[in-house]
Design a protein around this motif. Structure first.
Motif, mmCIF file in Angstrom:
data_model
loop_
_atom_site.group_PDB
_atom_site.id
_atom_site.type_symbol
_atom_site.label_atom_id
_atom_site.label_comp_id
_atom_site.label_asym_id
_atom_site.label_seq_id
_atom_site.Cartn_x
_atom_site.Cartn_y
_atom_site.Cartn_z
ATOM 1 N N ALA A 24 0.821 -1.214 0.000
ATOM 2 C CA ALA A 24 0.000 0.000 0.000
ATOM 3 C C ALA A 24 0.854 1.263 0.000
ATOM 4 N N GLY A 25 2.064 1.166 0.549
ATOM 5 C CA GLY A 25 2.934 2.329 0.621
ATOM 6 C C GLY A 25 3.393 2.850 -0.728
ATOM 7 N N HIS A 26 3.350 2.011 -1.767
ATOM 8 C CA HIS A 26 3.742 2.489 -3.103
ATOM 9 C C HIS A 26 2.728 2.075 -4.180
ATOM 10 N N THR A 27 1.475 1.909 -3.740
ATOM 11 C CA THR A 27 0.380 1.671 -4.680
ATOM 12 C C THR A 27 -0.203 3.010 -5.117
ATOM 13 N N VAL A 28 -0.204 3.256 -6.418
ATOM 14 C CA VAL A 28 -0.749 4.515 -6.948
ATOM 15 C C VAL A 28 -2.247 4.570 -6.730
ATOM 16 N N THR A 29 -2.930 3.500 -7.123
ATOM 17 C CA THR A 29 -4.380 3.424 -6.943
ATOM 18 C C THR A 29 -4.830 1.980 -7.107
ATOM 19 N N VAL A 30 -6.006 1.695 -6.602
ATOM 20 C CA VAL A 30 -6.653 0.399 -6.788
ATOM 21 C C VAL A 30 -7.922 0.668 -7.578
ATOM 22 N N THR A 31 -8.016 0.131 -8.790
ATOM 23 C CA THR A 31 -9.139 0.443 -9.667
ATOM 24 C C THR A 31 -10.243 -0.605 -9.545
ATOM 25 N N LYS A 32 -11.391 -0.246 -10.061
ATOM 26 C CA LYS A 32 -12.534 -1.150 -9.973
ATOM 27 C C LYS A 32 -12.392 -2.333 -10.923
ATOM 28 N N GLY A 33 -11.789 -2.077 -12.099
ATOM 29 C CA GLY A 33 -11.661 -3.141 -13.088
ATOM 30 C C GLY A 33 -10.324 -3.124 -13.804
ATOM 31 N N TRP A 34 -10.097 -4.146 -14.644
ATOM 32 C CA TRP A 34 -8.820 -4.307 -15.346
ATOM 33 C C TRP A 34 -8.555 -3.169 -16.324
ATOM 34 N N TRP A 35 -9.548 -2.824 -17.135
ATOM 35 C CA TRP A 35 -9.325 -1.857 -18.211
ATOM 36 C C TRP A 35 -8.886 -0.500 -17.667
ATOM 37 N N GLU A 36 -9.502 -0.060 -16.608
ATOM 38 C CA GLU A 36 -9.133 1.222 -16.014
ATOM 39 C C GLU A 36 -7.678 1.202 -15.548
ATOM 40 N N ALA A 37 -7.273 0.121 -14.901
ATOM 41 C CA ALA A 37 -5.900 0.003 -14.401
ATOM 42 C C ALA A 37 -4.900 -0.032 -15.546
ATOM 43 N N TYR A 38 -5.186 -0.837 -16.550
ATOM 44 C CA TYR A 38 -4.234 -0.994 -17.650
ATOM 45 C C TYR A 38 -4.110 0.292 -18.462
ATOM 46 N N SER A 39 -5.212 0.990 -18.627
ATOM 47 C CA SER A 39 -5.179 2.267 -19.354
ATOM 48 C C SER A 39 -4.310 3.285 -18.624
ATOM 49 N N MET A 40 -4.446 3.346 -17.312
ATOM 50 C CA MET A 40 -3.626 4.271 -16.526
ATOM 51 C C MET A 40 -2.149 3.941 -16.650
ATOM 52 N N PHE A 41 -1.831 2.647 -16.632
ATOM 53 C CA PHE A 41 -0.441 2.217 -16.792
ATOM 54 C C PHE A 41 0.113 2.650 -18.150
ATOM 55 N N LEU A 42 -0.650 2.420 -19.211
ATOM 56 C CA LEU A 42 -0.196 2.776 -20.559
ATOM 57 C C LEU A 42 -0.001 4.283 -20.717
ATOM 58 N N GLU A 43 -0.718 5.052 -19.918
ATOM 59 C CA GLU A 43 -0.573 6.516 -19.951
ATOM 60 C C GLU A 43 0.567 7.003 -19.061
ATOM 61 N N GLY A 44 1.313 6.069 -18.462
ATOM 62 C CA GLY A 44 2.454 6.432 -17.635
ATOM 63 C C GLY A 44 2.140 6.592 -16.174
ATOM 64 N N GLY A 45 1.006 6.041 -15.730
ATOM 65 C CA GLY A 45 0.568 6.249 -14.357
ATOM 66 C C GLY A 45 1.257 5.396 -13.319
ATOM 67 N N SER A 46 2.048 4.405 -13.739
ATOM 68 C CA SER A 46 2.740 3.542 -12.770
ATOM 69 C C SER A 46 3.883 2.810 -13.463
ATOM 70 N N ASP A 47 4.723 2.175 -12.654
ATOM 71 C CA ASP A 47 5.812 1.358 -13.184
ATOM 72 C C ASP A 47 5.343 -0.055 -13.522
ATOM 73 N N TYR A 48 4.414 -0.564 -12.723
ATOM 74 C CA TYR A 48 3.886 -1.915 -12.921
ATOM 75 C C TYR A 48 2.358 -1.871 -12.831
ATOM 76 N N VAL A 49 1.712 -2.811 -13.561
ATOM 77 C CA VAL A 49 0.271 -2.970 -13.450
ATOM 78 C C VAL A 49 -0.045 -4.463 -13.425
ATOM 79 N N LEU A 50 -1.024 -4.826 -12.632
ATOM 80 C CA LEU A 50 -1.440 -6.221 -12.577
ATOM 81 C C LEU A 50 -2.242 -6.571 -13.826
ATOM 82 N N SER A 51 -1.784 -7.591 -14.545
ATOM 83 C CA SER A 51 -2.481 -8.036 -15.749
ATOM 84 C C SER A 51 -2.186 -9.516 -15.938
ATOM 85 N N TYR A 52 -1.772 -9.901 -17.157
ATOM 86 C CA TYR A 52 -1.566 -11.304 -17.491
ATOM 87 C C TYR A 52 -0.239 -11.510 -18.216
ATOM 88 N N THR A 53 0.276 -12.732 -18.150
ATOM 89 C CA THR A 53 1.505 -13.046 -18.883
ATOM 90 C C THR A 53 1.313 -12.890 -20.384
#
Length: 332
Positions: free
Chosen positions: A192-221
């Motif tokens: 939690a100390g270095h979590t940018v945000t916790v999103t409601k769904g996958w698409w919102e999280a992945y979109s934020m990552f692609l826009e430069g919102g984090s170093d890592y995003v939870l997704s799939y291999t």
């Protein structure tokens, strides 16, 4: 008869024929699924076209944000639900969905599925599977985390999904328990100390990552395969963790409220056909559940993780307790 009357007669005849066809057996199949499945780049549009061509029916997709949201919607609607097919639940939700009585037996053969799946369930049919992973941009990160522990104990920025509303979020919750057991709460606090945000769904999280919102995003291999095949980009990678990765198997089932159980059964049969399985991996970006499906070369470059985790029954038994633990720990 003048041309105006002929035109009116033609229009009336066409409308009558359309109505006759409608009432003569054009049925609507209501499929509850998640939003990325029915997006223009997802498998929904192609599967809809292919199945409608053979069923003389009309598919109506009803999209929720994620697999967990599908189950939550069924809880709210209960017996008033108009769902015929539940599409996009996963192995972490199967037992709870079954316990609530939301599905019917599909009575379909299973011997055509990959042997490695060892699938025996008569209510849920798998249509794809994959492994949860943290995705990063190799142009920015040259030495990725090689374990879940390394990621959690670093200061890199992370985005993941809420386990109450998202199947990937629930997957991470399962992953954490598989690795840390009774010490999971303190690891949630550390993350939690270095979590940018916790999103409601996958698409919102992945979109934020692609826009430069984090170093890592939870997704799939399998996510890097999308970027390689569709965009021609090879810099998005999945971090391979030494502890192993949790598997997600996505499933479909006939809803207990279905007014078209035979049509729903035929759609579920179709999902594991060669025609459908050619579509799903390169639109939903997961792995096929039958053998001999030709995949783009990018799939050969994906990481090959060790599998860890829990059975569907174990997840169902512990899910509420794990959610409470996450809620308390991640908010501190």
């Amino acid at each position: 008869m003048d041309w105006k009357n002929k035109l009116l007669l033609s229009l009336a005849t066409g409308l009558l024929l359309f109505n006759n066809l409608t009432y003569a057996g054009i049925k609507t199949l209501n499929i509850y699924t998640y939003d990325s499945f029915v997006s223009e780049w997802g498998p929904g549009p192609q599967l809809e076209k292919a199945f409608e061509a053979q069923c003389q029916c009309d598919i109506k997709f009803v999209a929720a944000e994620d697999g967990v949201s599908i189950l939550n919607r069924m809880r709210i609607e209960g017996k008033k639900s108009k769902a015929d097919v539940l599409l996009g639940l996963d192995n972490g939700l199967m037992e709870e969905t079954r316990r609530l009585g939301f599905v019917k037996t599909h009575e379909l053969p299973l011997d055509h599925l990959k042997a490695e799946l060892n699938w025996q369930d008569k209510q849920f049919m798998p249509f794809d599977y994959g492994y949860f992973a943290f995705i990063y941009d190799s142009r920015k990160i040259s030495q990725p985390a090689n374990s879940l522990s390394e990621l959690i104990n670093s200061d890199v920025q992370v985005i993941y999904q809420d386990p109450r509303t998202s199947t990937p979020g629930q997957g991470l919750m399962t992953w954490m328990k598989a690795v840390y057991g009774d010490k999971t709460a303190e690891q949630w606090q550390q993350l939690a100390g270095h979590t940018v945000t916790v999103t409601k769904g996958w698409w919102e999280a992945y979109s934020m990552f692609l826009e430069g919102g984090s170093d890592y995003v939870l997704s799939y291999t399998t996510s890097p395969a999308y970027h390689a095949v569709v965009e021609g980009h090879n810099h998005y990678k999945a971090a391979l963790f030494s502890e192993g990765h949790v598997t997600q198997t996505e499933v479909a089932a006939i809803a207990h409220t279905s007014q078209q159980p035979e049509l729903a059964r035929e759609f579920i049969r179709f999902l594991t056909s060669e025609a459908a399985q050619k579509i799903i991996p390169v639109t939903n970006w997961m792995l096929p559940v039958i053998d001999q499906v030709e995949l783009p070369d990018a799939f050969d470059q994906l990481i090959q993780p060790e599998q860890i985790g829990f059975s569907p029954a174990e997840i169902a038994q512990q899910r509420k307790q794990w959610l409470r633990e996450w809620r308390r720990s991640a908010s501190q």
